[in-house]
Design an enzyme around this catalytic site. Structure first.
Site, PDB file in Angstrom:
ATOM      1  N   ASP A  68      11.135 -17.554   7.266  1.00  0.00           N
ATOM      2  CA  ASP A  68      10.599 -16.387   6.560  1.00  0.00           C
ATOM      3  C   ASP A  68      10.434 -16.763   5.095  1.00  0.00           C
ATOM      4  O   ASP A  68      11.403 -17.112   4.426  1.00  0.00           O
ATOM      5  CB  ASP A  68      11.594 -15.221   6.712  1.00  0.00           C
ATOM      6  CG  ASP A  68      10.979 -13.905   6.280  1.00  0.00           C
ATOM      7  OD1 ASP A  68       9.799 -13.901   5.878  1.00  0.00           O
ATOM      8  OD2 ASP A  68      11.693 -12.880   6.347  1.00  0.00           O
ATOM      9  N   GLU A 100       5.828 -15.394   8.069  1.00  0.00           N
ATOM     10  CA  GLU A 100       6.977 -15.705   8.918  1.00  0.00           C
ATOM     11  C   GLU A 100       6.538 -16.183  10.292  1.00  0.00           C
ATOM     12  O   GLU A 100       5.453 -15.859  10.755  1.00  0.00           O
ATOM     13  CB  GLU A 100       7.945 -14.515   9.030  1.00  0.00           C
ATOM     14  CG  GLU A 100       7.332 -13.240   9.516  1.00  0.00           C
ATOM     15  CD  GLU A 100       8.384 -12.142   9.719  1.00  0.00           C
ATOM     16  OE1 GLU A 100       9.462 -12.431  10.255  1.00  0.00           O
ATOM     17  OE2 GLU A 100       8.086 -11.008   9.341  1.00  0.00           O
TER      18      GLU A 100
END
Lengths: 405, 367
Positions: free
Chosen positions: A31, A127
């Site tokens: 992420d 992500e």
């Protein structure tokens, strides 16, 4: 050691060859930290260390896309109205969303992922999940791969990412979120319960405001509390979700990594700068949206059968209306006609804040049921092809409908 | 009102009118059945303002009167009554049903608020044998459109011209055409689109013992009378397209085949052609004496082959299997002639030796 979090040094040497991993997948969730804002700060060093807010215009009614960590200290977060962000931190640097740039960087990141495994499931530009179960004999242990990825993003792209490592998606995502920014969290299979138990139930996938209120009433605050409830009771209270809660509280999640997700729908929506009640103006905007949706359908080589109109009133009440067509289409005219019929059947009791058109029920098949008594779409299809080609060459303004001038 | 009748009579009355009861009613009274006892006859009536049905039922009337009862509840009550003589009394907008020593009272609506089923003023009328009409409905109605974006296709075109009666239905992907020769002594002529729902109701209510059906009409409405039933329907407004123009006069391939063999082959092949989008497309290949359907999908593979006699060119063509199956199921003859003209032109099915029926189906273009 249960969890390692590092903010600079190489992690302590874990051995993922320990027998705990037998039969389990090795997943990494990556992420990017404050992605849009970080890209802007990277490309303009004068922004480093300053609160940066990426979103629409500060005095408009659009929302924050990403806030840098410096801006988050002022309480600014994604999806907050820009006006509110401005009120909280007028000295922040407000930047427009530069989507093409972020997309480009996102693809560069994906290139790095793909050198380790083909099983990459991007969730958004910033992500992704990676399944490296089959890659460890080539590239080393799962934590070593995750570390290499994190380092390469830092070195090659000058951006920081938070990574989570675990045997399933739920735990990996939870792990990457735990020590943001620049986090590195490794959940060993034999330490799952220790990892989960202290966390609040809001962290569970599927627990929104309503479920969390319900659980709080039962005096369930942490995952440990939840784990003490029986499966039957949870199902009785929450239905299907009950089963999910039971599994997640035990760190069980069998969802596979899906590398290429099929497009399910194509849509566009827009928030007006001033609420609109005039039907004519709404229909013009609708045409604009339909033209965009049609263009994207044709670009993807897809046709859709169901047209959905979305409307948000000034009081934020949102309605949507759908109509399924006789035949799948990718033509602007057809999408607009259907959306307009739907719009005409909605009462405009108050003014409209947001308008959107989506087409789903997509297929890429070129089979077409022929019809009697109806004008052939062939001319329209040929026209769309030509317009797309012209606009491809001369940009979006190459050929435009008179109504949209 | 006070009447005596059997449970069976009540059930037959309810069954006859119940489908005309409005489902999405703006007027509450339209969710009811109008019951009227006048001049020694008991009548049930219901309407959704598009379709209205009135039915006479055998009963003994002691006292005249009218009331509107809530249709759904009344129907359920009637079905649960014991099999005995029933007495029904109406008083102060309520109806009381007596059986043995028991009774049920239901609240009703004011009959004054109930719309009258129109009696056509000065209509043209025409009589046809039930069996013929019923079969014509069966062979055409399935081709009506279900989607409601073009209302003329939600009905069947009925044409009366001289001694010819025609029904034509199409959803633009296929077209079913049926013609019969019927006596027309008064030389009535008619051209109107009857809603599919109306014809479906007639088909359901027509009993084989009803020998003939009387059709009366004006420009906007049509009335069908048979047995103890009076059914009035709105006609669909609009122009039915010129269907004659789309029926091909020539063909490139003429196939003579067995309805049963073809139907079974198509049904089997369609089992393997269902896909997510709901389309059910099969590919047919005609080569001199063989008709082949070869289908390979994610589900598996089928190759069907039937012996046929053909004249003309070999052809490869794709159809929505449902459109073929629907027609093959209603064709009465053992053999049909299937006429094709290349992969993008309509196919035409004609029962062998019966010029009174025709089914036209458009292919699916695959590239």
């Amino acid at each position: 050691m249960l969890v390692t979090s590092v903010t600079g040094d190489k992690p302590l040497n874990h051995s993922d060859t320990c027998k705990d991993w037998t039969g389990l997948r090795k997943l990494i969730h990556v992420d990017m930290d404050a992605f849009y804002a970080s890209v802007e700060q990277r490309d303009d060093p004068s922004l480093l260390g300053k609160p940066v807010v990426v979103g629409g215009k500060p005095n408009s009614r659009s929302v924050v896309s990403t806030a840098s960590y410096e801006a988050r200290k002022f309480g600014i977060h994604s999806a907050m109205p820009m006006a509110e962000a401005y009120r909280r931190c007028p000295q922040a640097i407000f930047l427009p969303v530069n989507m093409p740039k972020y997309k480009k960087v996102s693809l560069q990141i994906r290139e790095i992922f793909l050198t380790y495994t083909p099983l990459v499931e991007p969730l958004s530009l910033d992500e992704a999940f990676l399944d490296v179960t089959g890659s460890t004999s080539l590239f080393g242990s799962v934590d070593s791969i995750a570390w290499q990825i994190k380092q390469r993003i830092k070195e090659e792209l000058c951006l920081t990412a938070s990574v989570g490592i675990a045997w399933n998606k739920f735990l990996a995502k939870l792990a990457s979120d735990l020590q943001k920014p620049n986090g590195f969290v490794f959940v060993q299979p034999n330490k799952i319960q220790e990892f989960l138990d202290p966390l609040s139930i809001e962290r569970l996938w599927g627990v929104g405001q309503r479920t969390s209120e319900q659980l709080h009433k039962l005096n369930i605050k942490t995952i440990k509390d939840l784990r003490h409830l029986e499966l039957g009771y949870l199902i009785q209270q929450f239905g299907v979700l009950g089963n999910q809660l039971y599994q997640l509280a035990r760190g069980i999640d069998e969802r596979p990594i899906e590398p290429e997700r099929d497009v399910k729908s194509i849509g566009r929506e827009t928030t007006f700068s001033v609420d609109v009640i005039d039907r004519d103006a709404l229909e013009t905007t609708l045409l604009e949206l339909a033209v965009d949706v049609g263009r994207r359908l044709r670009k993807e080589g897809l046709k859709g059968k169901t047209v959905t109109l979305k409307l948000r009133y000034d009081d934020f009440k949102t309605v949507s209306r759908s109509q399924t067509l006789d035949q799948a289409t990718d033509l602007d005219e057809k999408i607009f006609q259907e959306a307009r019929i739907l719009l005409r059947n909605v009462s405009l009791k108050s003014s409209i804040r947001l308008l959107g058109v989506t087409i789903n029920n997509l297929s890429s098949k070129c089979e077409r049921q022929l019809s009697l008594f109806s004008e052939s779409d062939e001319k329209l299809e040929a026209l769309a092809k030509v317009i797309d080609a012209v606009n491809q060459k001369f940009g979006e303004k190459g050929i435009k409908r008179a109504r949209l001038l | 009102m006070k009447i005596f009748c059997s449970k069976d009579s009540l059930i037959s009355g309810v069954n006859a009118v119940q489908r005309a009861v409005s489902v999405k009613n703006t007027l509450p009274v339209l969710s009811g059945i109008l019951i009227s006892a006048e001049k020694q006859s008991l009548r049930f009536a219901a309407t959704d303002l598009e379709l209205g049905i009135r039915c006479e039922i055998p009963a003994q009337i002691e006292e005249e009167g009218t009331i509107v009862v809530p249709a759904k509840l009344f129907a359920e009550v009637v079905r649960k009554l014991p099999d005995t003589m029933i007495t029904i009394k109406e008083e102060n907008l309520a109806i009381t049903i007596y059986y043995y020593q028991s009774e049920i009272t239901l609240r009703g609506y004011d009959p004054e608020e109930y719309p009258l089923l129109p009696d056509l003023i000065d209509p043209m009328s025409y009589t046809i044998p039930t069996l013929i009409f019923k079969n014509m409905i069966r062979q055409t109605i399935f081709s009506c459109a279900v989607e409601e974006n073009r209302p003329v296709f939600n009905g069947t075109l009925m044409q009366i011209e001289g001694s010819n009666l025609r029904l034509v239905a199409t959803d633009t992907h296929r077209l079913a055409y049926s013609i019969s020769e019927v006596e027309n002594p008064k030389n009535a002529s008619f051209n109107g689109i009857i809603p599919a729902k109306t014809l479906a109701e007639i088909y359901r209510l027509l009993k084989d013992e009803d020998e003939s059906i009387q059709i009366s009409f004006n420009k906007t409405q049509v009335v069908f009378q048979f047995g103890l039933i009076y059914l009035v329907s709105r006609l669909i407004d609009g122009m039915f397209p010129n269907y004659k123009q789309v029926i091909p006069q020539t063909c490139e391939t003429k196939i003579n085949l067995s309805v049963k063999n073809f139907l079974e082959a198509v049904e089997r092949a369609s089992l393997l052609s269902h896909d997510k989008s709901g389309a059910n497309i099969i590919r047919i290949k005609v080569e001199s004496t063989q008709l082949k359907i070869d289908q390979t999908t994610e589900l598996g593979k089928i190759s069907e082959q039937i012996e046929v006699t053909t004249q003309g060119n070999d052809v490869m063509i794709a159809f929505n299997a449902k459109f073929l199956i629907d027609a093959l199921k209603v064709i009465d003859t053992d053999q049909i002639i299937f006429e094709l003209s290349g992969p993008y032109s309509p196919g035409v099915m004609r029962p062998l030796d019966n010029p009174n029926y025709l089914y036209l189906v458009l292919p699916v273009r695959i590239s």
